[in-house]
Design a protein around this motif. Structure first.
Motif, PDB file in Angstrom:
ATOM      1  N   THR A   2     -47.368  -2.589 -32.108  1.00  9.19           N
ATOM      2  CA  THR A   2     -46.225  -2.113 -32.906  1.00  9.19           C
ATOM      3  C   THR A   2     -44.941  -2.212 -32.079  1.00  9.19           C
ATOM      4  O   THR A   2     -44.984  -2.173 -30.857  1.00  9.19           O
ATOM      5  N   TRP A  61     -49.068  -2.938 -42.344  1.00  9.79           N
ATOM      6  CA  TRP A  61     -49.360  -2.793 -40.910  1.00  9.79           C
ATOM      7  C   TRP A  61     -49.144  -4.120 -40.183  1.00  9.79           C
ATOM      8  O   TRP A  61     -48.584  -4.170 -39.083  1.00  9.79           O
ATOM      9  N   VAL A  64     -45.411  -4.700 -39.699  1.00 12.34           N
ATOM     10  CA  VAL A  64     -44.868  -3.817 -38.650  1.00 12.34           C
ATOM     11  C   VAL A  64     -45.278  -4.340 -37.264  1.00 12.34           C
ATOM     12  O   VAL A  64     -44.460  -4.411 -36.343  1.00 12.34           O
ATOM     13  N   CYS A  65     -46.532  -4.758 -37.134  1.00 15.33           N
ATOM     14  CA  CYS A  65     -47.026  -5.216 -35.839  1.00 15.33           C
ATOM     15  C   CYS A  65     -46.473  -6.587 -35.439  1.00 15.33           C
ATOM     16  O   CYS A  65     -46.578  -6.981 -34.282  1.00 15.33           O
TER      17      CYS A  65
END
Lengths: 86, 160
Positions: A2, A61, A64-65
């Protein structure tokens, strides 16, 4: 991984800021605190849109990563703004 | 001597690769090189060793870069405005997966709207594998746009 830190730097012809290191990892605190509400919202929207909630979460996710490494630099009339996500 | 260098020399000694290929592999081991020697070695093993496998060697692009140099006449600014954006390819891959979140009931409406605007696309037929393929091919893409009639705007899109 992240995003942990965002670096923002602003330069004008008369003034030059030091790079501002914004600790994005601190955002985890409110995110964790709000996670039950966020999860409910995401699951609710996914069900309303007939989308698999797990898939929705994995896509969010993933985005975001993938943010670290993003670099934006805009220059105009001697003013320069640089944003880097690390 | 590090492991990779030793491996290359052993392949040369065993006649699996030619001296030219060994030289290229060794230069690929330089720190600033983007070519993976291991990938090269893998593609070279078992081949005739005539150097024709160069096309198989492909460094994967890590970033998509968009460079825009806008003419002052377009922005209304006094000088040129430049925008330099570097987006990780990982982010593009994650972004295209957003398409899988489009609700099925919206597919028809989107297909209609796209075809009305001259894009005959059927969203429901796009699978995650297609999107992966799309991103892979994007690595070979380079777009250069130059303004005309006194407009000096330049746009460059490429992978690096």
């Amino acid at each position: 991984m992240t995003p942990n830190i965002a670096v923002v730097r602003i330069e004008t012809p008369h003034w030059r800021s030091i790079p501002l290191w914004i600790p994005l990892f601190l955002l985890w605190i409110p995110v964790i605190l709000l996670s039950p509400i966020l999860l409910l919202v995401i699951v609710g929207l996914s069900i309303a849109g007939r989308v698999d909630p797990l898939r929705a979460l994995s896509v969010i996710w993933g985005i975001v990563c993938s943010l670290p490494g993003t670099n934006v630099r805009v220059t105009s009339e001697g003013t320069k703004v640089v944003v880097r996500i690390l | 001597m590090n492991e990779n260098r030793r491996q290359i020399l052993e392949m040369l000694a065993a006649g699996k690769i030619t001296a030219d290929e060994a030289e290229r592999l060794l230069s690929a081991l330089e720190p600033d090189s983007t070519v993976s020697a291991r990938t090269y070695a893998h593609t070279s093993t078992g081949s005739s060793g005539n150097g024709s496998q160069d096309s198989n060697v492909k460094a994967h692009a890590k970033y998509l870069r968009v460079l825009v140099e806008a003419d002052p006449s377009m922005t209304g600014m006094k000088g040129p405005t430049t925008v330099n954006v570097r987006v990780p390819m990982k982010l593009l891959r994650a972004g295209v997966r957003l398409a899988s979140l489009i609700p099925p009931q919206a597919h028809e409406q989107l297909d209609e709207a796209l075809s009305r605007h001259g894009v005959p696309l059927t969203l429901s037929q796009i699978k995650p594998e297609n999107l992966e393929e799309l991103i892979d091919h994007l690595e070979d893409l380079t777009v250069d746009v130059d303004g005309k009639d006194g407009n000096n705007t330049k746009v460059r899109v490429f992978c690096e």
